[in-house]
Design a protein around this motif. Structure first.
Motif, PDB file in Angstrom:
ATOM      1  N   SER A 227       0.588  -1.241   0.161  1.00 30.35           N
ATOM      2  CA  SER A 227       0.167  -0.117  -0.002  1.00 30.35           C
ATOM      3  C   SER A 227       0.915   1.236   0.061  1.00 30.35           C
ATOM      4  O   SER A 227       0.274   2.277  -0.317  1.00 30.35           O
ATOM      5  CB  SER A 227      -1.071  -0.005   1.058  1.00 30.35           C
ATOM      6  OG  SER A 227      -0.180   0.090   2.496  1.00 30.35           O
TER       7      SER A 227
ATOM      8  N   THR B 221      -2.007   1.244  -4.708  1.00 34.72           N
ATOM      9  CA  THR B 221      -3.349   0.901  -4.323  1.00 34.72           C
ATOM     10  C   THR B 221      -4.330   0.741  -5.411  1.00 34.72           C
ATOM     11  O   THR B 221      -3.976   1.691  -6.488  1.00 34.72           O
ATOM     12  CB  THR B 221      -3.974   1.714  -3.118  1.00 34.72           C
ATOM     13  OG1 THR B 221      -3.911   3.307  -3.620  1.00 34.72           O
ATOM     14  CG2 THR B 221      -3.127   1.626  -2.025  1.00 34.72           C
TER      15      THR B 221
ATOM     16  N   TYR C 133      -6.863   6.171  -2.028  1.00 36.19           N
ATOM     17  CA  TYR C 133      -7.923   5.821  -0.752  1.00 36.19           C
ATOM     18  C   TYR C 133      -8.647   6.952  -0.310  1.00 36.19           C
ATOM     19  O   TYR C 133      -9.563   7.095   0.227  1.00 36.19           O
ATOM     20  CB  TYR C 133      -7.139   5.455   0.227  1.00 36.19           C
ATOM     21  CG  TYR C 133      -6.271   6.314   1.098  1.00 36.19           C
ATOM     22  CD1 TYR C 133      -6.535   7.260   2.036  1.00 36.19           C
ATOM     23  CD2 TYR C 133      -4.772   6.465   0.597  1.00 36.19           C
ATOM     24  CE1 TYR C 133      -5.686   8.013   2.627  1.00 36.19           C
ATOM     25  CE2 TYR C 133      -4.091   7.540   1.099  1.00 36.19           C
ATOM     26  CZ  TYR C 133      -4.627   8.082   2.251  1.00 36.19           C
ATOM     27  OH  TYR C 133      -3.858   9.182   2.848  1.00 36.19           O
TER      28      TYR C 133
ATOM     29  N   SER D 249      -8.860  -0.132  -1.469  1.00 37.98           N
ATOM     30  CA  SER D 249      -7.416   0.991  -1.170  1.00 37.98           C
ATOM     31  C   SER D 249      -7.677   1.327   0.248  1.00 37.98           C
ATOM     32  O   SER D 249      -6.644   1.499   0.759  1.00 37.98           O
ATOM     33  CB  SER D 249      -7.767   2.003  -2.088  1.00 37.98           C
ATOM     34  OG  SER D 249      -7.801   1.506  -3.484  1.00 37.98           O
TER      35      SER D 249
END
Length: 263
Positions: free
Chosen positions: A24, A28, A32, A61
């Motif tokens: 991450s 992603t 996010y 995400s």
């Protein structure tokens, strides 16, 4: 050397969580924090693998970045609390007397309060933020590691090679660094794996109460908090972070089953 099956299962779970957390940092599926109200509550699809939340944010995400935050908080908090607690335990064992009594009574005072409740009180006093959550979780780990390290060190001080080191003129500080600390690392490491699981839960609890990660930074606990009013509309938004917390806690918990003799 054969490892217990529960340890291997825990290692697999933690490897998965850690791999997702590291991934991450670099990638992603979507941003996010990107909002897309027109796509809110979207069902799982090729574009959004687990759908979207009430603000149109990609759930996968958010879960990935939340894993990064949880692992980061747990790792830093346990390292800080473990380091301070181990140093205090070594001091108590090496010096003894009134110094040992003071350190151990302070540790007992820490055990007098429920750890999670104390972390919540401390985080609330410091203010809501991820850094303050780390401080709060680290603080509740100090008495645990102090007692574990002091108890293990007291046993090592009785060994013949330690007595020989004292007879040769080495100081207690030198003996603690050269002989005591290396020989108490096994129980400290095992305790650390257990405390990782506690730290994951503590971080989720603090974020659930709004005392941990702050928007737009995602957290499994805050995702649960945001989903609680949507249980009848989109219960999966609470299920996904709940499963992630369970996987991480079980994984770290099972690592603690590694026999000390295997280290």
């Amino acid at each position: 050397m054969q490892f217990p099956i529960n340890f291997l299962f825990g290692a697999i779970l933690i490897f998965f969580v850690s791999a997702v957390a590291i991934l991450s940092v670099f990638w992603t599926p979507h941003n996010y924090s990107e909002l897309n109200i027109s796509m809110k509550f979207s069902a799982p699809s090729g574009l959004h693998w687990l759908g979207t939340d009430q603000l149109g944010r990609d759930v996968v995400s958010q879960l990935m970045v939340a894993a990064q935050n949880s692992v980061q908080v747990a790792l830093i908090a346990v390292l800080i609390g473990g380091a301070i607690g181990t140093i205090l335990g070594l001091m108590a064992s090496a010096i003894g007397g009134i110094v040992e009594d003071i350190i151990m009574r302070l540790a007992d005072l820490g055990f007098a309060f429920p750890a999670l409740l104390f972390a919540i009180m401390l985080a609330a006093s410091l203010g809501p933020s991820l850094n303050n959550a780390i401080i709060a979780i680290a603080f509740i780990n100090i008495p645990i590691f102090a007692r574990v390290s002091r108890g293990s060190a007291n046993q090592i001080w009785q060994r013949e090679y330690v007595a020989a080191s004292k007879a040769s003129g080495l100081t207690k500080f030198k003996i603690s660094i050269d002989h005591i600390l290396p020989n108490i690392m096994a129980p400290i490491i095992v305790q650390a794996t257990i405390e990782f699981a506690v730290a994951i839960l503590a971080e989720a609890a603090l974020s659930y109460l709004g005392l941990g990660a702050q928007p737009p930074q995602p957290s499994w606990g805050r995702m649960l908090s945001e989903a609680q009013t949507l249980m009848y509309l989109a219960p999966e938004l609470a299920i996904y972070p709940g499963i992630c917390i369970i996987i991480a806690v079980i994984g770290f918990g099972l690592l603690g089953w590694l026999p000390i003799g295997a280290l």
